[in-house]
Design a protein around this motif. Structure first.
Motif, short mmCIF file in Angstrom:
data_model
loop_
_atom_site.label_atom_id
_atom_site.label_comp_id
_atom_site.label_asym_id
_atom_site.label_seq_id
_atom_site.Cartn_x
_atom_site.Cartn_y
_atom_site.Cartn_z
N PRO A 80 -1.10 -8.80 6.51
CA PRO A 80 -2.31 -8.36 7.21
C PRO A 80 -2.84 -7.00 6.75
N TYR A 81 -2.34 -6.45 5.64
CA TYR A 81 -2.83 -5.15 5.17
C TYR A 81 -4.25 -5.25 4.63
N GLU A 82 -4.47 -6.24 3.75
CA GLU A 82 -5.81 -6.45 3.19
C GLU A 82 -5.88 -7.86 2.64
N TYR A 83 -6.93 -8.57 3.06
CA TYR A 83 -7.14 -9.92 2.55
C TYR A 83 -8.59 -10.33 2.77
N VAL A 84 -8.98 -11.35 2.04
CA VAL A 84 -10.34 -11.84 2.15
C VAL A 84 -10.44 -12.74 3.37
N ASP A 85 -11.39 -12.43 4.22
CA ASP A 85 -11.58 -13.18 5.46
C ASP A 85 -12.29 -14.49 5.16
N SER A 86 -11.50 -15.53 4.93
CA SER A 86 -12.10 -16.82 4.56
C SER A 86 -12.61 -17.55 5.80
N SER A 87 -12.09 -17.19 6.98
CA SER A 87 -12.45 -17.89 8.20
C SER A 87 -13.94 -17.75 8.51
N SER A 88 -14.49 -16.58 8.24
CA SER A 88 -15.89 -16.34 8.60
C SER A 88 -16.84 -16.78 7.49
N GLY A 89 -16.30 -17.08 6.31
CA GLY A 89 -17.16 -17.45 5.19
C GLY A 89 -17.86 -16.24 4.57
N SER A 90 -17.53 -15.06 5.07
CA SER A 90 -18.23 -13.86 4.61
C SER A 90 -17.61 -13.27 3.35
N GLN A 91 -16.37 -13.67 3.05
CA GLN A 91 -15.65 -13.13 1.90
C GLN A 91 -15.42 -11.62 2.05
N GLU A 92 -15.49 -11.14 3.27
CA GLU A 92 -15.29 -9.72 3.53
C GLU A 92 -13.79 -9.40 3.44
N ILE A 93 -13.46 -8.21 2.94
CA ILE A 93 -12.06 -7.78 2.89
C ILE A 93 -11.73 -7.08 4.20
N ILE A 94 -10.73 -7.59 4.90
CA ILE A 94 -10.36 -7.02 6.19
C ILE A 94 -8.86 -6.73 6.21
N GLY A 95 -8.39 -6.05 7.26
CA GLY A 95 -6.96 -5.82 7.43
C GLY A 95 -6.65 -4.43 7.96
N PHE A 96 -5.37 -4.19 8.15
CA PHE A 96 -4.84 -2.93 8.65
C PHE A 96 -5.33 -1.75 7.81
N ASP A 97 -5.13 -1.83 6.49
CA ASP A 97 -5.54 -0.74 5.60
C ASP A 97 -7.05 -0.51 5.67
N VAL A 98 -7.81 -1.60 5.75
CA VAL A 98 -9.27 -1.50 5.77
C VAL A 98 -9.73 -0.78 7.05
N ASP A 99 -9.10 -1.11 8.18
CA ASP A 99 -9.45 -0.43 9.44
C ASP A 99 -9.13 1.06 9.36
N ILE A 100 -8.00 1.40 8.77
CA ILE A 100 -7.63 2.82 8.64
C ILE A 100 -8.65 3.52 7.73
N ALA A 101 -8.97 2.88 6.61
CA ALA A 101 -9.93 3.46 5.65
C ALA A 101 -11.29 3.66 6.31
N LYS A 102 -11.72 2.68 7.10
CA LYS A 102 -13.02 2.79 7.78
C LYS A 102 -13.01 3.97 8.73
N HIS A 103 -11.93 4.09 9.50
CA HIS A 103 -11.81 5.17 10.47
C HIS A 103 -11.88 6.54 9.77
N ILE A 104 -11.11 6.68 8.71
CA ILE A 104 -11.05 7.99 8.02
C ILE A 104 -12.39 8.33 7.36
N THR A 105 -12.96 7.37 6.63
CA THR A 105 -14.21 7.68 5.92
C THR A 105 -15.34 7.96 6.90
N GLU A 106 -15.33 7.25 8.02
CA GLU A 106 -16.35 7.49 9.05
C GLU A 106 -16.22 8.92 9.58
#
Ligand code: ARG
Length: 264
Positions: free
Chosen positions: A46-72
């Protein structure tokens, strides 16, 4: 007069050159000045993977949430590039990325080429194999073909196991396929990631093995990056405020071990 003109032109040219260089350096390096580019290997749920469920091909995960928080918090836009794990350190060295979050362990060897933040989460190595195969200890891998990720600490750990036939592969999903197809008998993988693969492949099991070397995840930066000093205080604050624990529970589940506390 001619002389004066010469010196005036020379000075102006020099000033212009300095101006251009500073303008280029004020940004993050890889992106434009208010965007930070993160490189990751999005094969690591769950660190980082392509979200195939939504069809969006977005990269999501634990690391992504941390990165979003810090860069914001720092006032940057975040751009994410998906690169094979083995290409992440080269991406930093060539400044194609401002930082890497990929469940990456801050090893002494990597520290020669990149800088790291403090560790934000810990992990253990496991052996993933078919249920009932009794490949549960490092010794049991003697003479066996075993999949590991190319360039990972698991590849290094495999080198220390006697008689093992390590098969380095680019992507974690390829490793799981090799195992299911019987082309390797086992994999060495981190516990947090193994758990997820076992949940979706009930014919597999995993057993934790003692870590022989370094472990844990940290953010990696190009050598000398000013971002290290900006990221570390926010990581510390995320740990003390409970934000990190909230993300651990969100991505690893309520029974997951708490985030790494002590700075290292
Ligand atoms: N923690 C291990 C290492 O640093 C494995 C990380 C693999 N990460 C990934 N996104 N595939 O070598």
């Amino acid at each position: 007069m001619k002389r004066l003109r010469f010196w005036l032109t020379a000075c102006l040219t020099a000033l212009l050159a300095i101006g251009t260089v500073t303008a280029c350096n004020s940004g993050g390096g890889a992106g434009s000045s208010n965007t930070l580019t993160m490189a990751t290997s999005a094969d690591y749920p769950p660190y980082e993977y392509v979200d195939s469920s939504s069809g969006s091909q977005e990269i999501i995960g634990f690391d992504v949430d941390i990165a979003k928080h810090i860069t914001e918090k720092l006032g940057y836009e975040l751009k994410i590039d998906n690169v094979d794990f083995n290409g992440l350190i080269p991406a930093l060295q060539s400044k194609r990325a401002d930082f890497v979050m990929a469940g990456m362990t801050p090893t002494a060897e990597r520290k020669q080429n990149v800088d790291f933040s403090t560790i934000y989460y810990d992990a253990k190595n496991t052996i993933v194999a078919k249920k009932g195969s009794s490949l549960t200890t490092a010794e049991s891998l003697n003479g066996k073909a075993v999949g590991v990720q190319l360039g990972s600490i698991q590849e290094t750990a495999a080198k220390d196991i006697k008689g093992i036939q390590a098969k380095p592969l680019n992507r974690i999903s390829e490793m799981v396929q090799e195992l299911k197809a019987g082309r390797v008998e086992a994999l060495i993988m981190e516990d947090t990631v193994a758990k997820g693969f076992i949940a979706s492949n009930p014919d597999l099991e995993f057993n934790t093995i003692p870590n022989t070397g370094e472990s844990g995840s940290a953010v990696a930066f190009p050598k000398g990056s000013e971002l290290v000093a900006k990221f570390d205080p926010i990581l510390a604050e995320m740990k003390s405020s409970g934000k990190m624990e909230e993300l651990v529970t969100k991505w690893f589940g309520a029974d997951a071990p708490a985030p790494a506390k002590s700075p290292s």
